[in-house]
Design a protein around this motif. Sequence first.
Motif, short mmCIF file in Angstrom:
data_model
loop_
_atom_site.label_atom_id
_atom_site.label_comp_id
_atom_site.label_asym_id
_atom_site.label_seq_id
_atom_site.Cartn_x
_atom_site.Cartn_y
_atom_site.Cartn_z
N PHE A 91 1.12 -1.24 -0.27
CA PHE A 91 0.04 0.12 -0.28
C PHE A 91 1.05 1.22 0.42
CE2 PHE A 91 -3.37 -3.22 1.59
CZ PHE A 91 -4.02 -2.44 1.10
N LEU A 92 0.52 2.66 -0.38
CA LEU A 92 1.07 3.68 -0.59
C LEU A 92 0.42 4.60 0.23
CD1 LEU A 92 1.17 4.53 -4.46
CD2 LEU A 92 2.72 3.48 -2.85
N PRO A 93 1.22 5.06 1.51
CA PRO A 93 1.00 4.94 2.62
C PRO A 93 0.37 6.54 2.74
CG PRO A 93 2.71 5.30 3.06
CD PRO A 93 2.80 4.70 1.60
N GLY A 94 -0.75 7.30 3.54
CA GLY A 94 -1.29 8.42 2.75
C GLY A 94 -2.33 9.56 2.22
N ARG A 95 -2.53 8.19 1.50
CA ARG A 95 -3.44 8.06 -0.02
C ARG A 95 -4.63 7.78 -0.26
NH1 ARG A 95 0.03 8.69 -4.08
NH2 ARG A 95 2.41 9.71 -3.32
N GLY A 96 -5.15 7.57 1.19
CA GLY A 96 -6.41 7.08 1.38
C GLY A 96 -7.57 7.95 0.84
N THR A 97 -8.29 7.37 0.78
CA THR A 97 -9.63 8.52 -0.15
C THR A 97 -11.09 7.40 0.71
OG1 THR A 97 -8.91 8.85 -2.41
CG2 THR A 97 -10.75 9.02 -1.78
N LEU A 98 -11.76 8.16 1.34
CA LEU A 98 -13.50 7.99 2.22
C LEU A 98 -14.21 8.37 1.06
CD1 LEU A 98 -12.57 9.22 5.91
CD2 LEU A 98 -13.02 7.01 4.94
N VAL A 99 -14.88 7.23 0.39
CA VAL A 99 -16.34 7.24 -0.22
C VAL A 99 -17.48 6.48 0.65
CG1 VAL A 99 -16.94 6.59 -2.72
CG2 VAL A 99 -14.83 6.85 -2.08
N ALA A 100 -17.91 8.40 0.22
CA ALA A 100 -19.56 7.81 1.59
C ALA A 100 -20.07 6.56 0.83
CB ALA A 100 -20.48 8.91 1.83
N ASN A 126 -9.99 -1.20 -2.14
CA ASN A 126 -11.20 -0.82 -1.23
C ASN A 126 -11.00 -1.38 -0.02
OD1 ASN A 126 -13.90 -0.37 0.52
ND2 ASN A 126 -14.49 -1.16 -0.78
N ARG A 127 -10.11 -1.21 1.18
CA ARG A 127 -10.06 -2.32 2.45
C ARG A 127 -11.28 -2.43 2.88
NH1 ARG A 127 -6.35 0.72 5.68
NH2 ARG A 127 -6.48 -0.81 7.10
N GLY A 128 -12.55 -1.77 2.96
CA GLY A 128 -13.79 -2.21 3.86
C GLY A 128 -14.18 -0.91 4.06
N PHE A 129 -15.06 -1.20 4.93
CA PHE A 129 -16.47 0.28 5.76
C PHE A 129 -16.03 0.58 6.50
CE2 PHE A 129 -20.19 1.42 7.40
CZ PHE A 129 -20.64 2.14 5.95
N VAL A 130 -16.25 1.92 6.72
CA VAL A 130 -16.30 2.58 8.62
C VAL A 130 -17.46 3.09 8.89
CG1 VAL A 130 -14.01 4.13 9.64
CG2 VAL A 130 -13.88 3.05 7.65
N PRO A 131 -17.60 2.88 9.87
CA PRO A 131 -19.08 3.05 10.11
C PRO A 131 -18.67 5.02 10.87
CG PRO A 131 -19.01 1.41 11.98
CD PRO A 131 -17.34 1.46 10.59
N GLY A 132 -20.10 5.60 10.68
CA GLY A 132 -19.79 6.54 11.46
C GLY A 132 -20.00 7.40 11.01
N GLU A 133 -19.61 9.38 11.15
CA GLU A 133 -19.42 10.60 10.76
C GLU A 133 -18.37 10.68 10.14
OE1 GLU A 133 -21.84 12.68 10.01
OE2 GLU A 133 -23.42 11.36 11.50
N ARG A 134 -17.85 11.26 9.30
CA ARG A 134 -16.55 11.33 8.20
C ARG A 134 -15.45 12.00 9.12
NH1 ARG A 134 -14.66 13.35 3.31
NH2 ARG A 134 -12.53 13.52 3.33
N SER A 135 -15.05 12.62 10.67
CA SER A 135 -14.26 12.34 11.23
C SER A 135 -14.36 11.59 12.60
CB SER A 135 -14.97 13.84 12.52
OG SER A 135 -15.92 13.52 13.30
N THR A 136 -14.96 10.94 12.54
CA THR A 136 -14.93 9.76 12.80
C THR A 136 -14.13 8.64 12.45
OG1 THR A 136 -17.09 10.01 14.56
CG2 THR A 136 -16.40 7.49 14.74
N ALA A 137 -14.81 8.20 11.24
CA ALA A 137 -14.42 7.56 10.23
C ALA A 137 -12.64 7.65 9.58
CB ALA A 137 -14.74 7.01 8.56
N GLU A 138 -11.94 8.74 10.20
CA GLU A 138 -10.85 8.67 9.92
C GLU A 138 -10.06 8.65 11.46
OE1 GLU A 138 -11.44 13.21 8.94
OE2 GLU A 138 -11.25 13.40 6.67
N ARG A 139 -10.50 9.20 12.27
CA ARG A 139 -9.61 8.80 13.30
C ARG A 139 -9.98 7.53 14.01
NH1 ARG A 139 -13.04 11.80 16.62
NH2 ARG A 139 -14.34 9.89 17.47
N THR A 140 -10.70 6.64 13.24
CA THR A 140 -10.75 5.24 14.04
C THR A 140 -10.63 4.42 12.68
OG1 THR A 140 -13.45 4.79 13.07
CG2 THR A 140 -13.60 5.53 15.15
N ALA A 141 -10.57 4.82 11.69
CA ALA A 141 -9.39 3.80 10.25
C ALA A 141 -8.10 3.26 10.80
CB ALA A 141 -9.68 4.23 9.10
#
Length: 255
Positions: A91-100, A126-141
């Motif tokens: 994986f290339l670090p720091g290049r992730g993208t969150l898609v609703a 697509n590594r998978g699904f992160v539930p919650g709001e955007r800020s929560t998803a960024e913090r918990t992924a």
Amino acid sequence: MAGMKGPGVEDGGARRPARLLAFLALLLLGVGVTVSLGNWQVARRAWKLDLIERVETRVHAPAVPAPGPAAWPGVSTASDEYRHVRLSGRFLPGRGTLVAGTTALGGGFWLLEPFRVDEGWLVLVNRGFVPGERSTAERTATPPPAAEEEIVGLLRITEPGGGFLRANDPAGGWWYSRDVAAIAAARGLEGPVAPYFVDAEVSSDPRPPVGGLTVIAFRNTHLIYALTWYGLALMLAGATCFLLLSEWRARRGRA
């Protein structure tokens, strides 16, 4: 008034030949059109059932190497969607993208990470699904693994444009569909990027993102539509028979 007749109607209630032929032509045209539409739905149903069978075969088949650049021009929904594939690399670090997105876990985001395979080209995973709001998803992924690894999952075709009601906003960092080309451009990915992405299987790590949530479902209502069109065809055919019978009786009574 007693002796008056409607336009195009002869004595005894029979219609004039020109008017009768026009009615018959319209009814027969309607029968032909509705039968054709019913036949088209039957053909579509056969195609859909064949597609479902092929997809089921792909999903449960042993994983094969993901298509490389030479095969990309031929990658399509009909031949490759949901193919069980594997690829090795990092994986290339720091290049992730969150898609609703929305899953059985509720609302949240798919986490797409660029993955460079051993041969040098890139593919979004697509590594998978992160539930919650955007800020929560960024913090918990959890971040992607740093070591080389093998990814096994399902090949998915790019989703250009945006979601059903909202367009992607690359400048604002909001994504509503997994548009491979747009995400690659926004993240400044260098090197050939596959025109598809891969839904990763369930990971041994229980923390989000949660893989293996791909929904494989095909809407198949073609039989209902076919029966509807055939029903309309029968109604029009019945109207044609009624018109002919009523004309025959009217002319026989007049004779």
